[in-house]
Structures are given as structure tokens and as C-alpha cells.
Design a protein around this motif. Structure first.
Motif, PDB file in Angstrom:
ATOM      1  N   SER A 231      19.056  -6.957   5.022  1.00  0.00           N
ATOM      2  CA  SER A 231      18.213  -6.418   6.087  1.00  0.00           C
ATOM      3  C   SER A 231      16.777  -6.916   6.053  1.00  0.00           C
ATOM      4  CB  SER A 231      18.189  -4.891   6.000  1.00  0.00           C
ATOM      5  OG  SER A 231      17.537  -4.469   4.811  1.00  0.00           O
ATOM      6  N   GLY A 232      16.333  -7.454   4.919  1.00  0.00           N
ATOM      7  CA  GLY A 232      14.946  -7.842   4.768  1.00  0.00           C
ATOM      8  C   GLY A 232      14.029  -6.680   4.440  1.00  0.00           C
ATOM      9  N   ARG A 233      14.594  -5.498   4.240  1.00  0.00           N
ATOM     10  CA  ARG A 233      13.798  -4.298   3.969  1.00  0.00           C
ATOM     11  C   ARG A 233      13.070  -4.415   2.639  1.00  0.00           C
ATOM     12  NH1 ARG A 233      15.542   1.039   1.694  1.00  0.00           N
ATOM     13  NH2 ARG A 233      17.524  -0.023   1.313  1.00  0.00           N
ATOM     14  N   PHE A 234      11.784  -4.064   2.640  1.00  0.00           N
ATOM     15  CA  PHE A 234      10.973  -4.106   1.427  1.00  0.00           C
ATOM     16  C   PHE A 234      11.377  -2.962   0.509  1.00  0.00           C
ATOM     17  CE2 PHE A 234       7.239  -2.752  -1.027  1.00  0.00           C
ATOM     18  CZ  PHE A 234       6.849  -3.954  -1.614  1.00  0.00           C
ATOM     19  N   LEU A 235      11.662  -3.297  -0.758  1.00  0.00           N
ATOM     20  CA  LEU A 235      12.086  -2.295  -1.730  1.00  0.00           C
ATOM     21  C   LEU A 235      11.051  -2.040  -2.810  1.00  0.00           C
ATOM     22  CD1 LEU A 235      15.756  -3.557  -2.299  1.00  0.00           C
ATOM     23  CD2 LEU A 235      14.933  -1.917  -0.602  1.00  0.00           C
ATOM     24  N   GLY A 236      10.218  -3.037  -3.109  1.00  0.00           N
ATOM     25  CA  GLY A 236       9.236  -2.910  -4.179  1.00  0.00           C
ATOM     26  C   GLY A 236       8.947  -4.271  -4.773  1.00  0.00           C
TER      27      GLY A 236
ATOM     28  N   LEU B  24       7.982  -7.936 -18.675  1.00  0.00           N
ATOM     29  CA  LEU B  24       8.751  -7.567 -17.483  1.00  0.00           C
ATOM     30  C   LEU B  24       8.149  -6.315 -16.886  1.00  0.00           C
ATOM     31  CD1 LEU B  24      11.399  -7.614 -15.675  1.00  0.00           C
ATOM     32  CD2 LEU B  24      12.398  -6.136 -17.459  1.00  0.00           C
ATOM     33  N   GLY B  25       8.018  -6.286 -15.569  1.00  0.00           N
ATOM     34  CA  GLY B  25       7.546  -5.097 -14.879  1.00  0.00           C
ATOM     35  C   GLY B  25       8.329  -4.877 -13.597  1.00  0.00           C
ATOM     36  N   TYR B  26       8.302  -3.671 -13.077  1.00  0.00           N
ATOM     37  CA  TYR B  26       8.986  -3.365 -11.817  1.00  0.00           C
ATOM     38  C   TYR B  26       8.421  -2.078 -11.242  1.00  0.00           C
ATOM     39  CZ  TYR B  26      11.561  -1.144 -15.607  1.00  0.00           C
ATOM     40  OH  TYR B  26      11.875  -0.476 -16.770  1.00  0.00           O
ATOM     41  N   ARG B  27       8.429  -2.021  -9.932  1.00  0.00           N
ATOM     42  CA  ARG B  27       7.933  -0.851  -9.219  1.00  0.00           C
ATOM     43  C   ARG B  27       8.658  -0.809  -7.869  1.00  0.00           C
ATOM     44  NH1 ARG B  27       1.497  -0.248  -9.358  1.00  0.00           N
ATOM     45  NH2 ARG B  27       2.020  -0.802 -11.526  1.00  0.00           N
ATOM     46  N   LEU B  28       9.500   0.191  -7.667  1.00  0.00           N
ATOM     47  CA  LEU B  28      10.294   0.282  -6.452  1.00  0.00           C
ATOM     48  C   LEU B  28      10.084   1.618  -5.742  1.00  0.00           C
ATOM     49  CD1 LEU B  28      11.800  -2.004  -8.116  1.00  0.00           C
ATOM     50  CD2 LEU B  28      13.793  -1.423  -6.747  1.00  0.00           C
ATOM     51  N   LEU B  29      10.299   1.610  -4.451  1.00  0.00           N
ATOM     52  CA  LEU B  29      10.154   2.825  -3.651  1.00  0.00           C
ATOM     53  C   LEU B  29      11.189   3.874  -4.058  1.00  0.00           C
ATOM     54  CD1 LEU B  29       9.619   1.134  -0.178  1.00  0.00           C
ATOM     55  CD2 LEU B  29       7.926   2.549  -1.381  1.00  0.00           C
ATOM     56  N   PRO B  30      10.833   5.146  -4.034  1.00  0.00           N
ATOM     57  CA  PRO B  30      11.769   6.208  -4.434  1.00  0.00           C
ATOM     58  C   PRO B  30      13.076   6.210  -3.647  1.00  0.00           C
ATOM     59  CG  PRO B  30       9.547   7.075  -4.366  1.00  0.00           C
ATOM     60  CD  PRO B  30       9.474   5.680  -3.801  1.00  0.00           C
ATOM     61  N   SER B  31      13.043   5.741  -2.406  1.00  0.00           N
ATOM     62  CA  SER B  31      14.270   5.710  -1.597  1.00  0.00           C
ATOM     63  C   SER B  31      15.314   4.764  -2.167  1.00  0.00           C
ATOM     64  CB  SER B  31      13.940   5.297  -0.152  1.00  0.00           C
ATOM     65  OG  SER B  31      13.342   4.006  -0.122  1.00  0.00           O
ATOM     66  N   THR B  32      14.901   3.871  -3.074  1.00  0.00           N
ATOM     67  CA  THR B  32      15.830   2.911  -3.683  1.00  0.00           C
ATOM     68  C   THR B  32      16.316   3.363  -5.054  1.00  0.00           C
ATOM     69  OG1 THR B  32      14.190   1.600  -4.914  1.00  0.00           O
ATOM     70  CG2 THR B  32      14.445   1.119  -2.575  1.00  0.00           C
TER      71      THR B  32
ATOM     72  N   ALA C  99       0.829  -1.204   0.000  1.00  0.00           N
ATOM     73  CA  ALA C  99       0.000   0.000   0.000  1.00  0.00           C
ATOM     74  C   ALA C  99       0.865   1.256   0.000  1.00  0.00           C
ATOM     75  CB  ALA C  99      -0.931  -0.007   1.208  1.00  0.00           C
ATOM     76  N   THR C 100       1.973   1.227   0.719  1.00  0.00           N
ATOM     77  CA  THR C 100       2.898   2.362   0.713  1.00  0.00           C
ATOM     78  C   THR C 100       3.477   2.573  -0.679  1.00  0.00           C
ATOM     79  OG1 THR C 100       3.475   2.065   3.046  1.00  0.00           O
ATOM     80  CG2 THR C 100       5.049   3.263   1.679  1.00  0.00           C
ATOM     81  N   LEU C 101       3.850   1.477  -1.340  1.00  0.00           N
ATOM     82  CA  LEU C 101       4.419   1.558  -2.685  1.00  0.00           C
ATOM     83  C   LEU C 101       3.399   2.101  -3.685  1.00  0.00           C
ATOM     84  CD1 LEU C 101       6.839   0.763  -4.578  1.00  0.00           C
ATOM     85  CD2 LEU C 101       5.665  -1.422  -4.909  1.00  0.00           C
ATOM     86  N   HIS C 102       2.225   1.507  -3.731  1.00  0.00           N
ATOM     87  CA  HIS C 102       1.208   1.899  -4.705  1.00  0.00           C
ATOM     88  C   HIS C 102       0.543   3.225  -4.348  1.00  0.00           C
ATOM     89  CE1 HIS C 102       0.529  -2.319  -6.666  1.00  0.00           C
ATOM     90  NE2 HIS C 102       1.805  -2.003  -6.553  1.00  0.00           N
ATOM     91  N   GLY C 103       0.742   3.661  -3.122  1.00  0.00           N
ATOM     92  CA  GLY C 103       0.164   4.929  -2.700  1.00  0.00           C
ATOM     93  C   GLY C 103       1.111   6.103  -2.793  1.00  0.00           C
ATOM     94  N   HIS C 104       2.325   5.867  -3.299  1.00  0.00           N
ATOM     95  CA  HIS C 104       3.317   6.938  -3.377  1.00  0.00           C
ATOM     96  C   HIS C 104       3.139   7.722  -4.681  1.00  0.00           C
ATOM     97  CE1 HIS C 104       7.020   9.157  -3.131  1.00  0.00           C
ATOM     98  NE2 HIS C 104       7.300   8.603  -1.974  1.00  0.00           N
ATOM     99  N   PRO C 105       2.943   9.036  -4.604  1.00  0.00           N
ATOM    100  CA  PRO C 105       2.706   9.819  -5.821  1.00  0.00           C
ATOM    101  C   PRO C 105       3.827   9.706  -6.848  1.00  0.00           C
ATOM    102  CG  PRO C 105       2.168  11.102  -3.866  1.00  0.00           C
ATOM    103  CD  PRO C 105       2.843   9.846  -3.390  1.00  0.00           C
ATOM    104  N   ALA C 106       5.078   9.676  -6.404  1.00  0.00           N
ATOM    105  CA  ALA C 106       6.195   9.597  -7.348  1.00  0.00           C
ATOM    106  C   ALA C 106       6.233   8.246  -8.047  1.00  0.00           C
ATOM    107  CB  ALA C 106       7.517   9.856  -6.626  1.00  0.00           C
ATOM    108  N   VAL C 107       5.887   7.177  -7.333  1.00  0.00           N
ATOM    109  CA  VAL C 107       5.872   5.839  -7.923  1.00  0.00           C
ATOM    110  C   VAL C 107       4.812   5.738  -9.005  1.00  0.00           C
ATOM    111  CG1 VAL C 107       5.417   3.389  -7.457  1.00  0.00           C
ATOM    112  CG2 VAL C 107       6.800   4.730  -5.851  1.00  0.00           C
ATOM    113  N   MET C 108       3.650   6.334  -8.739  1.00  0.00           N
ATOM    114  CA  MET C 108       2.499   6.177  -9.623  1.00  0.00           C
ATOM    115  C   MET C 108       2.404   7.255 -10.697  1.00  0.00           C
ATOM    116  SD  MET C 108       1.395   3.393  -8.413  1.00  0.00           S
ATOM    117  CE  MET C 108      -0.061   3.257  -9.443  1.00  0.00           C
TER     118      MET C 108
END
Length: 202
Positions: free
Chosen positions: A76-81, A100-108, A24-33
Motif C-alpha cells: 500500500s505504501g503506507r508509512f509504518l515507522g 540497530l534501532g527501530y520506531r514504529l507506529l502503535p497501529s503496527t 512528526a506523527t511518529l515522534h509525536g506519539h506518546p506511546a511511541v516515545m
């Protein structure tokens, strides 16, 4: 953990219901979408009701080894996307190919994670699944996504124009399709120094 593939820095694994908040954080991020669908963040309720259940169903409905895989940092197990490999279904793509598709958090972004994950999935598709051709698409103006496609080994096939229900900034420049065949990938892989992902125990 349902690990699927590992690279030097990434673990790709199946999503689970416990991943709702991260997705939800990933798909809810304005920059990602910004360049996806209508360009708007997706509400958490929609991710909960539609997006995550669809991802989970695909593990049963698609051929083994395909679907949408959570990308986490191995150390670390940190979620990236996520990185995905599915039958081509995006608007403008021909049926019969694999997408192929990909969607990652802006911090990455800018750290090579998307390219590393994409290369691992391509290798898996061509060497384990026998896929013949992989395609990917994005808006023409999405230069960051296009760089990932190019670094992963895909090349520009065409620019095309579709009628979208809502205007997204840059839509007047159209969309692009990139692709790579197994034969082309195999030739480049012989001379590539890219890290080889290893199958992971589920």
C-alpha cells in the motif's frame, strides 16, 4: 522512491523532505516515545528543525548502506515507522559497534513488522557491509522492544544504569544491551526459515 531493501511485506527506503508529516506523527506519539529520551512526545517543530534534517544528512555522512530508513508497507505504501543502522551512539553503548534501532507506529505493533525489518537490516549489515557486531539497547521495562531484539537474533549482554536528566517511569530498573556477532548470526541463519530480503533498485 530510493528503495533500499524489500522484504515480503516491507520496503525500507531513504527519507525525503516529503516525509515530515509522517515522521512528526511518529515522534509525536506518546506511546511511541514512552521509553525514549525523556519519555515525552516531540513537537512537530523540533522534528522539522532537527530530527528530519539530521536523518537526511546521515545519508551523506555515514557509510553507504547505513542510516535511518523509512519503513513502508509494500502493498500500500503506507508509512509504518523506521528501522536504522548506525554507528553505536546511544547512552551506555561502547563506541566501535554498529547499532540497530527501530520506531514504529502503535497501529503496527504486534504484527511482526519490527522483527521483519530488523532481520532484513541485520542480514544487510552482515552480508553486504561486513559488520562484525550489532548492538541494541532499550529500557529494561520495555518488554515489547526486547522481544523484537530477541526475535531478530540478538541476546542479552547486560543490564546497566545511567543518570538521565529527567525521570522516566521504570528508569529505576535500568537499561539493557543486546548484541549479536556476525559469526553467531551466520550459524543461526543456516537453520532459519526467515524470509530473505532483496536489494531494491534505487
Amino acid at each position: 522512491m530510493n528503495a533500499f531493501l524489500r522484504t515480503e511485506r516491507l520496503t525500507l527506503r531513504h527519507f525525503t523532505p516529503a516525509d515530515l508529516s509522517d515522521l512528526a506523527t511518529l515522534h509525536g506519539h506518546p506511546a511511541v516515545m514512552r521509553y525514549i529520551d525523556d519519555g515525552r512526545p516531540v513537537p512537530r517543530a523540533t522534528v522539522d528543525r532537527e530530527h528530519l534534517p539530521a536523518i537526511l544528512r546521515e545519508y551523506d555522512e555515514l557509510p553507504t548502506g547505513m542510516g535511518c530508513f523509512a519503513a513502508t508497507e509494500t502493498s500500500s505504501g503506507r508509512f509504518l515507522g523506521w528501522i536504522s543502522l548506525r554507528p553505536a551512539s546511544s547512552v551506555g553503548l561502547a563506541g566501535g559497534d554498529t547499532e540497530l534501532g527501530y520506531r514504529l507506529l502503535p497501529s503496527t505493533w504486534g504484527k511482526g513488522y519490527a522483527t521483519e525489518g530488523a532481520r532484513a537490516v541485520l542480514r544487510h549489515a552482515f552480508t553486504e557491509l561486513g559488520v562484525e557486531r550489532i548492538v541494541a539497547t532499550t529500557m529494561t521495562v520495555n518488554t515489547a522492544s526486547r522481544r523484537v531484539m530477541e526475535k531478530a537474533g540478538l541476546t542479552l549482554v547486560r543490564t546497566f544504569f545511567e543518570q538521565w536528566p529527567a525521570y522516566v517511569e521504570g528508569a529505576e530498573h535500568g537499561d539493557v544491551e543486546y548484541a549479536v556477532t556476525r559469526a553467531t548470526w551466520a550459524r543461526s541463519a543456516l537453520h532459519s526459515g526467515a524470509n530473505t530480503p532483496s536489494p531494491a533498485e534505487g
